[in-house]
Motif scaffolding. Sequence first.
Motif, mmCIF file in Angstrom:
data_model
loop_
_atom_site.group_PDB
_atom_site.id
_atom_site.type_symbol
_atom_site.label_atom_id
_atom_site.label_comp_id
_atom_site.label_asym_id
_atom_site.label_seq_id
_atom_site.Cartn_x
_atom_site.Cartn_y
_atom_site.Cartn_z
ATOM 1 N N VAL A 2 1.439 -1.106 0.242
ATOM 2 C CA VAL A 2 0.036 0.118 0.101
ATOM 3 C C VAL A 2 0.973 1.215 0.160
ATOM 4 O O VAL A 2 1.372 1.111 0.458
ATOM 5 N N GLY A 3 0.471 2.167 -0.984
ATOM 6 C CA GLY A 3 0.872 3.263 -0.730
ATOM 7 C C GLY A 3 0.143 4.895 -0.701
ATOM 8 O O GLY A 3 -1.047 4.269 -1.656
ATOM 9 N N SER A 4 0.275 5.956 -0.428
ATOM 10 C CA SER A 4 0.443 7.145 -0.425
ATOM 11 C C SER A 4 0.503 8.439 -0.346
ATOM 12 O O SER A 4 1.937 8.310 0.225
ATOM 13 N N GLY A 8 3.419 11.364 7.387
ATOM 14 C CA GLY A 8 3.970 12.615 6.190
ATOM 15 C C GLY A 8 3.365 11.996 5.150
ATOM 16 O O GLY A 8 2.345 11.977 5.067
ATOM 17 N N ASN A 9 4.001 13.225 3.809
ATOM 18 C CA ASN A 9 3.568 12.462 2.532
ATOM 19 C C ASN A 9 3.127 11.703 1.441
ATOM 20 O O ASN A 9 2.316 11.546 1.198
ATOM 21 N N VAL A 10 4.751 11.243 1.798
ATOM 22 C CA VAL A 10 4.822 10.353 0.625
ATOM 23 C C VAL A 10 5.421 8.550 0.902
ATOM 24 O O VAL A 10 6.016 8.997 2.390
ATOM 25 N N LEU A 11 3.995 8.087 1.243
ATOM 26 C CA LEU A 11 3.988 6.444 2.641
ATOM 27 C C LEU A 11 4.119 5.155 0.984
ATOM 28 O O LEU A 11 2.986 5.456 0.393
ATOM 29 N N ILE A 12 5.105 4.859 2.041
ATOM 30 C CA ILE A 12 5.030 3.068 1.495
ATOM 31 C C ILE A 12 4.942 2.166 2.483
ATOM 32 O O ILE A 12 6.116 2.442 3.189
ATOM 33 N N GLY A 13 3.896 0.925 1.738
ATOM 34 C CA GLY A 13 4.405 0.364 2.994
ATOM 35 C C GLY A 13 4.027 -1.552 2.965
ATOM 36 O O GLY A 13 3.735 -1.242 1.932
ATOM 37 N N HIS A 14 4.219 -2.569 3.623
ATOM 38 C CA HIS A 14 4.380 -3.425 3.140
ATOM 39 C C HIS A 14 3.847 -4.561 4.318
ATOM 40 O O HIS A 14 4.063 -4.262 5.440
#
Length: 593
Positions: free
Chosen positions: A5-7, A64-70
């Motif tokens: 997931v990322g946003s 934060g403004n830019v995130l990635i998750g796993h």
Amino acid sequence: MCGIVGSIGKNNGRDFIIEGLKTLDYRGYDSAGIAFLKEKEIKIYKDAGSVSHVNSLIPNKENGNVLIGHTRWATHGKPNMINSHPHLSFNKQFALVHNGVIENFVELKNKLISKGITFNSDTDSEVVVNLIASIYIDTNDVLEAIKRAIKEIKGSYAIGLIHLGEDKLYVLKNASPLLIGLGEGYNMIASDASPMIEETSKFLELGDEEYGYITSKEAIIYTRDGKHIHKDYVTKEAEMIRHDKNGYDHFMLKEIEEIPTVIKRLFDFYTKDNEYHFNKSLISKIKKSDHIIFLGCGTSYHASLVGGRYFEEMLEIPTASYIASEWAFHPMFPGKKPFIIFISQSGETADLIHCMKIVKERHLDTLIITNTKGSTLERGCDYSLILHAGVEVSVASTKAYAAQVALLLLIVAAVKGDINIAKEMIASLPIISHIKDNYKDKIKEIANEIKDKKSIFYLGRGYDYYLSLEASLKLKEISYIHSEAIAGGELKHGPIALIEDGTPVIVFITDKVTAASMRGNIEEVKSRGASVYVISTKNLSRDSDKIIIEEYPSYLSSIIVSTVAFYLAYYVSLFKGYDVDKPRNLAKSVTVE
Ligand code: M6R
């Protein structure tokens, strides 16, 4: 087979990522992590364990403004903190989350090591972030670095990548799913639509070897050769997303108890006014075929064995059921006009997707039986029939298995044009409710007696053998007890050597054709000391049988008696104190080969 997931640009992105990872943990749940792109550094929080555990490691104020998750299901390297994603590049300029398998990672890793690049983890994924970071040193252009990296990487990947100093979330994909969700003033990525469906109904599907980036305002995609492409968005509906235990302690128990409703729903969907309601061209294609080839894995493969028997017995069409991961390396096409039936609860099983590619090269007609509308297999096959079982959350498949068998029966009955078969199936459903209301205590007793055993055997013949296979798989996957299913006649050809004093042997006797032979098998194992538990149907029962089930047509055994097997596995796992819905080492959807 992990979840991504990322946003970018999303208010409270952290909550979105955490909730999204929880939604995606059917893809793996042995570790989790999130990277926050900050002004001067990329901050990563990750560990072995659940998404909630990782969230508890993150300071409250972190966002934060830019995130990635796993969320991870380990393929390369143990599930520990170091091997968890996101992975940071050697120079700390890039961070990446990856789902898939990089086949040539050893070769690439050695090449990078020879250039002086150091690695922290045992994963194939870290190779990609270091490869891109090292190419970037020459190109000073992230897109160019990704483009060149794609030409070097072999394997499957869905990747979200962030780069220090740029408000962008880069993406690249091959043979693993990745979707971009288009929001208002923000954009997202995820392995499937579920984490994003409350935010948007507009999605861009990345194709194989495509890459690009999203900002909060736009999504830019390129082909492998660097050609900018415009993609129209597709819309997806918010169905099959809710995960609710409805007051049950575990999804597995809830899902077992939904079986009668699921089967009634299938009946309502595929029959109308006393007639079957299937696509006419599908039925005609099946009628014209001279062989049915079934492809499936695990429980779905077991359902195909039952389906094969239906086709052979009721329609006299020969069938062959194959384990997808075996067939893929040795594809067989028996018959002159074979019709291919894929069975997959998730519709995303990588072994089956591989098989689908092989079948497509032959231009053969294909049907997918799946619970997941819009899944890769559902989109890729000529015909699809949906199980309408509702989301199955527990890793151990129960209601989807019952629905697979029931739907196969309805298909065969429709080809035969016999509505009574469907009616008999519906008429037998109260027996499942009877099992639920009357036999749980007995099943719990058996569970208590066998829970500490090292090895357990299931015996049956014909439909009861297929049932034994499924019962055994269910028990081993959630109770971690070694268990095997043996066809009654095979006992004396080897497996009986394993029977000793106190070995539990669970025997299904629901078919009058094989009942006498099974009673003979019981004597054989008893005389070697086995503790025997017989589950039989009334007319075939003996007083000493543990569970005696009301009469029904024997071809319905896999639907009706499977519930006994499911309850037994459930209670053994529960009594051993295990996480019933999330057994160790497994994931709900097996998206790597
Ligand atoms: O989604 P699929 O039906 O293709 O999945 C196939 C197997 O991975 C699955 O049935 C697995 O065996 C279950 N966990 C068994 O309960």
